[in-house]
Motif scaffolding. Structure first.
Motif, PDB file in Angstrom:
ATOM      1  N   HIS A  58       0.851  -1.181   0.000  1.00 42.83           N
ATOM      2  CA  HIS A  58       0.000   0.000   0.000  1.00 42.83           C
ATOM      3  C   HIS A  58       0.883   1.225   0.000  1.00 42.83           C
ATOM      4  O   HIS A  58       1.966   1.216   0.573  1.00 42.83           O
ATOM      5  N   PRO A  59       0.411   2.341  -0.588  1.00 42.21           N
ATOM      6  CA  PRO A  59       1.196   3.565  -0.535  1.00 42.21           C
ATOM      7  C   PRO A  59       1.379   3.990   0.907  1.00 42.21           C
ATOM      8  O   PRO A  59       0.450   3.913   1.706  1.00 42.21           O
ATOM      9  N   PRO A  60       2.589   4.423   1.299  1.00 39.24           N
ATOM     10  CA  PRO A  60       2.845   4.798   2.680  1.00 39.24           C
ATOM     11  C   PRO A  60       2.293   6.173   3.014  1.00 39.24           C
ATOM     12  O   PRO A  60       2.101   7.005   2.141  1.00 39.24           O
ATOM     13  N   THR A  61       2.035   6.389   4.283  1.00 38.40           N
ATOM     14  CA  THR A  61       1.734   7.721   4.789  1.00 38.40           C
ATOM     15  C   THR A  61       2.741   8.029   5.874  1.00 38.40           C
ATOM     16  O   THR A  61       3.159   7.134   6.611  1.00 38.40           O
ATOM     17  N   PRO A  62       3.154   9.293   6.027  1.00 34.89           N
ATOM     18  CA  PRO A  62       4.264   9.618   6.909  1.00 34.89           C
ATOM     19  C   PRO A  62       4.056   9.220   8.353  1.00 34.89           C
ATOM     20  O   PRO A  62       5.001   8.903   9.045  1.00 34.89           O
ATOM     21  N   SER A  63       2.824   9.234   8.872  1.00 31.94           N
ATOM     22  CA  SER A  63       2.645   9.052  10.301  1.00 31.94           C
ATOM     23  C   SER A  63       2.093   7.691  10.669  1.00 31.94           C
ATOM     24  O   SER A  63       1.668   7.475  11.788  1.00 31.94           O
ATOM     25  N   VAL A 310       9.258   4.425  15.856  1.00 30.48           N
ATOM     26  CA  VAL A 310       9.634   4.700  14.470  1.00 30.48           C
ATOM     27  C   VAL A 310       9.648   6.201  14.210  1.00 30.48           C
ATOM     28  O   VAL A 310      10.549   6.720  13.543  1.00 30.48           O
ATOM     29  N   ASP A 311       8.663   6.913  14.765  1.00 27.47           N
ATOM     30  CA  ASP A 311       8.655   8.370  14.587  1.00 27.47           C
ATOM     31  C   ASP A 311       9.908   9.001  15.181  1.00 27.47           C
ATOM     32  O   ASP A 311      10.471   9.945  14.604  1.00 27.47           O
ATOM     33  N   PHE A 312      10.354   8.508  16.335  1.00 29.40           N
ATOM     34  CA  PHE A 312      11.575   9.036  16.938  1.00 29.40           C
ATOM     35  C   PHE A 312      12.762   8.833  15.998  1.00 29.40           C
ATOM     36  O   PHE A 312      13.558   9.748  15.770  1.00 29.40           O
ATOM     37  N   CYS A 313      12.876   7.646  15.419  1.00 27.23           N
ATOM     38  CA  CYS A 313      13.987   7.380  14.500  1.00 27.23           C
ATOM     39  C   CYS A 313      13.887   8.241  13.240  1.00 27.23           C
ATOM     40  O   CYS A 313      14.900   8.741  12.744  1.00 27.23           O
ATOM     41  N   LEU A 314      12.673   8.424  12.724  1.00 27.24           N
ATOM     42  CA  LEU A 314      12.507   9.262  11.540  1.00 27.24           C
ATOM     43  C   LEU A 314      12.828  10.723  11.848  1.00 27.24           C
ATOM     44  O   LEU A 314      13.346  11.447  10.997  1.00 27.24           O
ATOM     45  N   LEU A 315      12.536  11.167  13.073  1.00 26.12           N
ATOM     46  CA  LEU A 315      12.904  12.525  13.475  1.00 26.12           C
ATOM     47  C   LEU A 315      14.419  12.673  13.510  1.00 26.12           C
ATOM     48  O   LEU A 315      14.980  13.613  12.928  1.00 26.12           O
ATOM     49  N   VAL A 316      15.104  11.728  14.160  1.00 30.06           N
ATOM     50  CA  VAL A 316      16.564  11.777  14.222  1.00 30.06           C
ATOM     51  C   VAL A 316      17.165  11.614  12.833  1.00 30.06           C
ATOM     52  O   VAL A 316      18.220  12.171  12.528  1.00 30.06           O
ATOM     53  N   GLY A 317      16.481  10.867  11.974  1.00 27.02           N
ATOM     54  CA  GLY A 317      16.949  10.675  10.603  1.00 27.02           C
ATOM     55  C   GLY A 317      16.623  11.818   9.669  1.00 27.02           C
ATOM     56  O   GLY A 317      16.914  11.732   8.479  1.00 27.02           O
ATOM     57  N   GLY A 318      15.999  12.878  10.180  1.00 27.74           N
ATOM     58  CA  GLY A 318      15.716  14.037   9.353  1.00 27.74           C
ATOM     59  C   GLY A 318      14.502  13.908   8.474  1.00 27.74           C
ATOM     60  O   GLY A 318      14.317  14.689   7.533  1.00 27.74           O
ATOM     61  N   ARG A 319      13.621  12.937   8.777  1.00 32.52           N
ATOM     62  CA  ARG A 319      12.446  12.738   7.934  1.00 32.52           C
ATOM     63  C   ARG A 319      11.181  13.354   8.526  1.00 32.52           C
ATOM     64  O   ARG A 319      10.109  13.244   7.936  1.00 32.52           O
ATOM     65  N   TYR A 320      11.292  13.966   9.672  1.00 29.79           N
ATOM     66  CA  TYR A 320      10.224  14.769  10.258  1.00 29.79           C
ATOM     67  C   TYR A 320      10.792  16.123  10.631  1.00 29.79           C
ATOM     68  O   TYR A 320      11.897  16.214  11.182  1.00 29.79           O
ATOM     69  N   ALA A 321      10.036  17.185  10.357  1.00 31.86           N
ATOM     70  CA  ALA A 321      10.363  18.496  10.922  1.00 31.86           C
ATOM     71  C   ALA A 321      10.022  18.451  12.412  1.00 31.86           C
ATOM     72  O   ALA A 321       9.090  17.736  12.820  1.00 31.86           O
ATOM     73  N   PRO A 322      10.759  19.190  13.245  1.00 38.38           N
ATOM     74  CA  PRO A 322      10.522  19.122  14.692  1.00 38.38           C
ATOM     75  C   PRO A 322       9.070  19.369  15.088  1.00 38.38           C
ATOM     76  O   PRO A 322       8.554  18.695  15.985  1.00 38.38           O
ATOM     77  N   GLY A 323       8.408  20.303  14.415  1.00 37.32           N
ATOM     78  CA  GLY A 323       7.033  20.606  14.782  1.00 37.32           C
ATOM     79  C   GLY A 323       6.006  19.677  14.187  1.00 37.32           C
ATOM     80  O   GLY A 323       4.828  19.742  14.539  1.00 37.32           O
ATOM     81  N   LEU A 340      13.259  18.430  20.462  1.00 39.31           N
ATOM     82  CA  LEU A 340      12.853  18.053  19.108  1.00 39.31           C
ATOM     83  C   LEU A 340      13.769  18.682  18.057  1.00 39.31           C
ATOM     84  O   LEU A 340      14.187  18.006  17.098  1.00 39.31           O
ATOM     85  N   GLU A 341      14.100  19.941  18.239  1.00 42.01           N
ATOM     86  CA  GLU A 341      14.963  20.610  17.269  1.00 42.01           C
ATOM     87  C   GLU A 341      16.368  20.031  17.280  1.00 42.01           C
ATOM     88  O   GLU A 341      16.988  19.857  16.218  1.00 42.01           O
ATOM     89  N   ARG A 342      16.879  19.725  18.466  1.00 39.62           N
ATOM     90  CA  ARG A 342      18.222  19.138  18.528  1.00 39.62           C
ATOM     91  C   ARG A 342      18.228  17.740  17.925  1.00 39.62           C
ATOM     92  O   ARG A 342      19.177  17.359  17.230  1.00 39.62           O
ATOM     93  N   ALA A 343      17.157  16.962  18.152  1.00 38.03           N
ATOM     94  CA  ALA A 343      17.081  15.615  17.561  1.00 38.03           C
ATOM     95  C   ALA A 343      17.090  15.698  16.038  1.00 38.03           C
ATOM     96  O   ALA A 343      17.818  14.953  15.368  1.00 38.03           O
ATOM     97  N   ALA A 344      16.286  16.607  15.480  1.00 38.96           N
ATOM     98  CA  ALA A 344      16.239  16.735  14.019  1.00 38.96           C
ATOM     99  C   ALA A 344      17.550  17.226  13.453  1.00 38.96           C
ATOM    100  O   ALA A 344      17.913  16.888  12.318  1.00 38.96           O
ATOM    101  N   SER A 345      18.304  18.002  14.236  1.00 41.07           N
ATOM    102  CA  SER A 345      19.563  18.567  13.736  1.00 41.07           C
ATOM    103  C   SER A 345      20.674  17.532  13.654  1.00 41.07           C
ATOM    104  O   SER A 345      21.722  17.785  13.054  1.00 41.07           O
ATOM    105  N   LEU A 346      20.463  16.347  14.249  1.00 38.82           N
ATOM    106  CA  LEU A 346      21.522  15.330  14.246  1.00 38.82           C
ATOM    107  C   LEU A 346      21.741  14.718  12.874  1.00 38.82           C
ATOM    108  O   LEU A 346      22.774  14.121  12.594  1.00 38.82           O
ATOM    109  N   SER A 347      20.739  14.825  12.000  1.00 37.15           N
ATOM    110  CA  SER A 347      20.793  14.093  10.723  1.00 37.15           C
ATOM    111  C   SER A 347      21.611  14.797   9.678  1.00 37.15           C
ATOM    112  O   SER A 347      21.562  16.012   9.524  1.00 37.15           O
ATOM    113  N   TRP A 348      22.395  13.999   8.929  1.00 39.34           N
ATOM    114  CA  TRP A 348      23.038  14.483   7.700  1.00 39.34           C
ATOM    115  C   TRP A 348      22.584  13.606   6.527  1.00 39.34           C
ATOM    116  O   TRP A 348      23.153  13.654   5.459  1.00 39.34           O
ATOM    117  N   LEU A 349      21.543  12.776   6.741  1.00 40.89           N
ATOM    118  CA  LEU A 349      21.174  11.727   5.773  1.00 40.89           C
ATOM    119  C   LEU A 349      20.575  12.336   4.509  1.00 40.89           C
ATOM    120  O   LEU A 349      19.820  13.265   4.558  1.00 40.89           O
TER     121      LEU A 349
END
Length: 349
Positions: A58-63, A310-323, A340-349
Motif C-alpha cells: 500500500h502507498p505509505p503515509t508519513p505518520s 519509528v517516529d523518533f527514529c525518523l525525526l533523528v533521521g531528518g524525515r520529520y520536521a521538529p514541529g 525536538l529541534e536538537r534531535a532533528a539537527s543530528l541528521s546528515w542523511l
C-alpha cells in the motif's frame, strides 16, 4: 550489557533461525524465565510466519507504520526484516542490524528496475541514492582497511578536515564526487559496488568480534565505538531504503523490534550528548521502551515528551520536521521544542 539486553538484541535473528548454537541456547534459556522477552519472541515468530506467506503493498503515509503483513512487495517476502545473517560471515549482535538493513535494501532493489531516475530525496534519484550509500559506508570501510570502490578526487586527497573546513564540507564534497562518478556508470554497476562494499564490511573482524569493535573512533563528527558505527550504518541504510520505497509507491517495514531498539538506544545517547548537561531537563518516553531524562540533572524535570519508536527514529533521521512529528507532551513547551529541534539537527542523511 545484561543478559536481558543481549537476548533482546538477538530475538529477531532467533525468529529467523539465524543464531549460532551457543546463542540459541542462551536465548532459549532466557525465554523460559522472562515473560517480557517470551511475549516479544512469539510476536516476532508470528511476524515471520506472516511475512513468508502474505503481502499486499500500500502507498505509505508519513505518520503510520503498518503491520508487516500488509506492506511488502513480492520481492521482499523471505528477505523482509532482513534478519538472516549473511552467508559470508556470522556477524555479532552489534552488526546484525546493518546486515539486516543491507538485506532489506537488496530485496527492494529489483523493484527499482526501469525506475532508476525516479526522484527520491533531496535532489537524488534512485541511482544517486545508491551512490550516496556507497559514499556513506566508505569512512567506516576505510577505517577497517577496505579500499574505496570509487577513486578519490584530487580535491579530496589534498583537502584536510580542519575547524575552518569541518567534516560536513569534506563529506558533502565526497558524496557529490561519488554520485557524479556513478552517473557515468550503469545503476547495476553502482549496486554491485555498494553491495560488495557492504559485504566487505560484514566480513571484517570488527563485525564478528565485539571486543575488536569496542574501540572508539571518530567518523562523521561522532566519536563512538566501532560497534556503534555499524549501528549508524544500519540506521542510514534503513532510512534510505524507506526513502526509495516511498518513491516507488511501496511501504518498507521498520527494522525488527530488537534492531529498532538498538538504534533507539544509540540515538538517545547521541541526543543526550548533543543537548549537553545545561539543557532544560525533559523526560523522554519512547512508547514500549525505557524512559530517559535528557539535559540537566541538577534541577527538576520541566517537561515530558512521548514519541512512537519509528517516529523518533525518523525525526533523528531528518524525515520529520521538529514541529510535525506526532508526539505527546506536557510541561514547558520551550524545553520540548529544544529536544525536538536538537534531535532533528543530528541528521546528515
Amino acid at each position: 550489557m545484561t543478559e536481558h539486553d543481549e537476548v533482546r538484541d538477538l530475538l529477531a535473528a532467533w525468529a529467523f533461525g539465524a543464531l549460532e548454537p551457543a546463542e540459541e541456547k542462551t536465548v532459549r534459556r532466557h525465554l523460559a524465565e522472562c515473560e517480557t522477552c517470551g511475549t516479544e519472541a512469539e510476536h516476532l515468530k508470528e511476524t515471520v510466519r506472516l511475512l513468508d506467506g502474505r503481502t499486499a503493498p500500500h502507498p505509505p503515509t508519513p505518520s503510520t507504520h503498518p503491520h508487516p503483513e500488509d506492506t511488502l512487495p513480492a520481492s521482499l517476502r523471505s528477505a523482509a526484516l532482513g534478519t538472516r545473517r549473511p552467508a559470508t560471515s556470522q556477524v555479532a549482535a552489534h552488526a546484525t542490524p546493518y546486515a539486516a538493513a543491507v538485506a532489506g535494501l537488496r530485496a527492494l532493489l529489483p523493484e527499482a528496475e526501469a525506475h532508476w531516475s525516479t526522484p527520491v530525496v533531496h535532489d537524488w534519484d534512485v541511482h544517486a541514492t545508491l551512490a550516496h550509500l556507497l559514499a556513506a559506508d566508505e569512512p567506516l570501510a576505510a577505517l577497517l582497511g577496505i579500499e574505496a570502490r570509487v577513486p578519490l578526487s584530487p580535491t579530496h586527497e589534498t583537502t584536510a578536515t580542519t575547524p575552518a573546513q569541518p567534516w560536513q564540507d569534506a563529506w558533502n564534497r565526497r558524496t557529490a564526487d561519488v554520485i557524479a562518478h556513478e552517473y557515468g556508470r550503469t545503476p547495476e554497476e553502482t549496486v554491485a559496488d555498494w553491495s560488495a562494499q557492504a559485504d566487505a564490511l560484514l566480513a571484517t573482524d570488527e563485525a564478528r568480534d565485539p571486543e575488536r569493535a569496542a574501540r572508539a573512533v571518530e567518523l562523521m563528527g561522532m566519536r563512538l565505538p566501532v560497534a556503534d558505527q555499524f549501528l549508524v550504518r544500519a540506521f542510514e541504510t534503513w532510512i534510505h531504503t524507506d526513502d526509495i520505497g516511498r518513491a516507488l509507491g511501496l511501504t518498507v517495514p521498520p527494522p525488527p523490534e530488537a534492531h529498532l531498539w538498538q538504534l533507539i538506544r544509540l540515538a538517545v545517547r547521541v541526543l543526550g550528548l548533543a543537548l549537553g548537561p545545561a539543557a532544560p531537563p525533559v523526560l523522554l518516553a519512547v512508547d514500549g521502551g525505557d524512559r530517559w531524562v535528557l539535559g540537566s540533572d541538577a534541577e527538576p524535570v520541566r517537561a515530558e515528551l512521548a514519541l512512537d519508536p519509528v517516529d523518533f527514529c525518523l525525526l533523528v533521521g531528518g524525515r520529520y520536521a521538529p514541529g510535525a512529528v506526532p508526539r505527546g507532551s506536557s510541561g514547558d513547551e520551550d524545553a520540548v521544542r529544544n529536544v525536538l529541534e536538537r534531535a532533528a539537527s543530528l541528521s546528515w542523511l
